[in-house]
Every structure is written in C-alpha cells, then in structure tokens.
Design a protein around this motif. Structure first.
Motif, PDB file in Angstrom:
ATOM      1  N   THR A 298       7.209   3.431 -10.576  1.00 10.00           N
ATOM      2  CA  THR A 298       5.755   3.603 -10.497  1.00 10.00           C
ATOM      3  C   THR A 298       5.050   2.263 -10.665  1.00 10.00           C
ATOM      4  O   THR A 298       4.102   1.960  -9.933  1.00 10.00           O
ATOM      5  N   ILE A 299       5.511   1.457 -11.599  1.00 10.26           N
ATOM      6  CA  ILE A 299       4.930   0.117 -11.772  1.00 10.26           C
ATOM      7  C   ILE A 299       5.089  -0.671 -10.478  1.00 10.26           C
ATOM      8  O   ILE A 299       4.146  -1.330 -10.009  1.00 10.26           O
ATOM      9  N   HIS A 300       6.263  -0.586  -9.861  1.00 12.52           N
ATOM     10  CA  HIS A 300       6.510  -1.271  -8.588  1.00 12.52           C
ATOM     11  C   HIS A 300       5.521  -0.799  -7.517  1.00 12.52           C
ATOM     12  O   HIS A 300       4.940  -1.623  -6.804  1.00 12.52           O
ATOM     13  N   LEU A 301       5.332   0.510  -7.400  1.00 14.22           N
ATOM     14  CA  LEU A 301       4.388   1.040  -6.404  1.00 14.22           C
ATOM     15  C   LEU A 301       2.969   0.538  -6.651  1.00 14.22           C
ATOM     16  O   LEU A 301       2.275   0.130  -5.721  1.00 14.22           O
ATOM     17  N   ILE A 302       2.537   0.577  -7.900  1.00 14.76           N
ATOM     18  CA  ILE A 302       1.180   0.132  -8.220  1.00 14.76           C
ATOM     19  C   ILE A 302       1.007  -1.334  -7.834  1.00 14.76           C
ATOM     20  O   ILE A 302      -0.017  -1.724  -7.275  1.00 14.76           O
ATOM     21  N   GLU A 303       2.026  -2.152  -8.111  1.00 13.48           N
ATOM     22  CA  GLU A 303       1.929  -3.584  -7.828  1.00 13.48           C
ATOM     23  C   GLU A 303       2.010  -3.919  -6.343  1.00 13.48           C
ATOM     24  O   GLU A 303       1.368  -4.870  -5.898  1.00 13.48           O
ATOM     25  N   THR A 304       2.795  -3.165  -5.592  1.00 10.89           N
ATOM     26  CA  THR A 304       3.103  -3.609  -4.224  1.00 10.89           C
ATOM     27  C   THR A 304       2.579  -2.755  -3.084  1.00 10.89           C
ATOM     28  O   THR A 304       2.521  -3.227  -1.949  1.00 10.89           O
ATOM     29  N   ASP A 305       2.226  -1.502  -3.345  1.00  9.07           N
ATOM     30  CA  ASP A 305       1.806  -0.606  -2.269  1.00  9.07           C
ATOM     31  C   ASP A 305       0.292  -0.436  -2.279  1.00  9.07           C
ATOM     32  O   ASP A 305      -0.246   0.286  -3.108  1.00  9.07           O
ATOM     33  N   PRO A 306      -0.415  -1.106  -1.359  1.00  8.89           N
ATOM     34  CA  PRO A 306      -1.874  -1.017  -1.354  1.00  8.89           C
ATOM     35  C   PRO A 306      -2.394   0.392  -1.096  1.00  8.89           C
ATOM     36  O   PRO A 306      -3.539   0.701  -1.420  1.00  8.89           O
ATOM     37  N   GLY A 307      -1.562   1.269  -0.562  1.00  5.77           N
ATOM     38  CA  GLY A 307      -1.979   2.641  -0.314  1.00  5.77           C
ATOM     39  C   GLY A 307      -1.781   3.560  -1.511  1.00  5.77           C
ATOM     40  O   GLY A 307      -2.252   4.692  -1.513  1.00  5.77           O
ATOM     41  N   TYR A 308      -1.085   3.072  -2.528  1.00  4.32           N
ATOM     42  CA  TYR A 308      -0.828   3.893  -3.710  1.00  4.32           C
ATOM     43  C   TYR A 308      -2.040   3.847  -4.633  1.00  4.32           C
ATOM     44  O   TYR A 308      -2.510   2.777  -4.984  1.00  4.32           O
ATOM     45  N   MET A 309      -2.526   5.021  -5.019  1.00  2.00           N
ATOM     46  CA  MET A 309      -3.705   5.098  -5.884  1.00  2.00           C
ATOM     47  C   MET A 309      -3.292   5.683  -7.231  1.00  2.00           C
ATOM     48  O   MET A 309      -3.063   6.891  -7.329  1.00  2.00           O
ATOM     49  N   PRO A 310      -3.174   4.841  -8.262  1.00  2.00           N
ATOM     50  CA  PRO A 310      -2.830   5.379  -9.575  1.00  2.00           C
ATOM     51  C   PRO A 310      -3.972   6.230 -10.115  1.00  2.00           C
ATOM     52  O   PRO A 310      -5.133   6.043  -9.755  1.00  2.00           O
TER      53      PRO A 310
ATOM     54  N   MET B  46     -10.124  -1.429  -0.502  1.00  2.00           N
ATOM     55  CA  MET B  46      -8.762  -1.196  -0.910  1.00  2.00           C
ATOM     56  C   MET B  46      -8.609  -1.630  -2.374  1.00  2.00           C
ATOM     57  O   MET B  46      -9.058  -2.696  -2.759  1.00  2.00           O
ATOM     58  N   LEU B  47      -7.968  -0.783  -3.178  1.00  2.00           N
ATOM     59  CA  LEU B  47      -7.779  -1.085  -4.588  1.00  2.00           C
ATOM     60  C   LEU B  47      -6.620  -2.064  -4.763  1.00  2.00           C
ATOM     61  O   LEU B  47      -5.529  -1.845  -4.256  1.00  2.00           O
ATOM     62  N   ARG B  48      -6.879  -3.133  -5.446  1.00  2.00           N
ATOM     63  CA  ARG B  48      -5.865  -4.152  -5.747  1.00  2.00           C
ATOM     64  C   ARG B  48      -5.760  -4.291  -7.259  1.00  2.00           C
ATOM     65  O   ARG B  48      -6.605  -3.794  -7.993  1.00  2.00           O
ATOM     66  N   ASN B  49      -4.742  -5.003  -7.717  1.00  4.21           N
ATOM     67  CA  ASN B  49      -4.594  -5.183  -9.155  1.00  4.21           C
ATOM     68  C   ASN B  49      -3.894  -6.497  -9.470  1.00  4.21           C
ATOM     69  O   ASN B  49      -3.346  -7.151  -8.584  1.00  4.21           O
ATOM     70  N   LYS B  50      -3.933  -6.837 -10.736  1.00  8.16           N
ATOM     71  CA  LYS B  50      -3.310  -8.068 -11.225  1.00  8.16           C
ATOM     72  C   LYS B  50      -2.205  -7.750 -12.230  1.00  8.16           C
ATOM     73  O   LYS B  50      -1.901  -8.551 -13.107  1.00  8.16           O
ATOM     74  N   ILE B  51      -1.587  -6.590 -12.085  1.00  2.00           N
ATOM     75  CA  ILE B  51      -0.574  -6.174 -13.050  1.00  2.00           C
ATOM     76  C   ILE B  51       0.613  -7.135 -13.067  1.00  2.00           C
ATOM     77  O   ILE B  51       1.102  -7.503 -14.130  1.00  2.00           O
ATOM     78  N   GLN B  52       1.064  -7.560 -11.910  1.00  2.00           N
ATOM     79  CA  GLN B  52       2.214  -8.469 -11.863  1.00  2.00           C
ATOM     80  C   GLN B  52       1.904  -9.770 -12.611  1.00  2.00           C
ATOM     81  O   GLN B  52       2.741 -10.275 -13.350  1.00  2.00           O
TER      82      GLN B  52
END
Length: 72
Positions: free
Chosen positions: A30-42, A1-7
């Motif tokens: 979109t920033i919110h989705l990238i940060e919080t939705d593990p199913g969202y793939m930017p 699963m893709l995760r990130n450290k944007i927040q």
C-alpha cells in the motif's frame, strides 16, 4: 492529480516501506502504491495517519498537481 512526498519523508527518517507500513497499520504494498501510482487515492483516514506519523500538516505531505490550462 493527487501527489505526495511520502518517499522523501521516509528517506529523511531512514524508513523502508515496510517500516512505515507497520508503524501506521498499512502494508508495504500500500505504501508503494501511494508513492508510485498517481491513480491510487488513499482514504482520508490513511492520509491523516501518515501526516500524524510524520508530525506534519496534510498539505505538506499531499498536494494537488494541476494540469496546465487547456490540458486534461
């Protein structure tokens, strides 16, 4: 699963989601989705824009969280 450290990066730079979105050509939503939705793939382009904005490597901002062996 893709995760990130944007927040975390946003916090270090004192940016709101709206500030970051405007800086990289994305919406606050979109920033919110990238940060919080593990199913969202930017898209790759979006990930590169974000990494470039924070002046860091993709691997420092995005990472893959692997499931323990035997789990899916």
């Amino acid at each position: 699963m893709l995760r990130n450290k944007i927040q975390q990066f946003r916090g270090l730079h004192g940016l709101s989601r709206d500030d970051l979105g405007k800086a990289v050509g994305l919406t606050r939503q979109t920033i919110h989705l990238i940060e919080t939705d593990p199913g969202y793939m930017p898209s790759a382009e979006t990930m590169v824009r974000l990494a470039n904005y924070f002046n860091c490597d993709l691997g420092r901002l995005f990472y893959i969280e692997r499931s323990p062996v035997g789990e899916k």
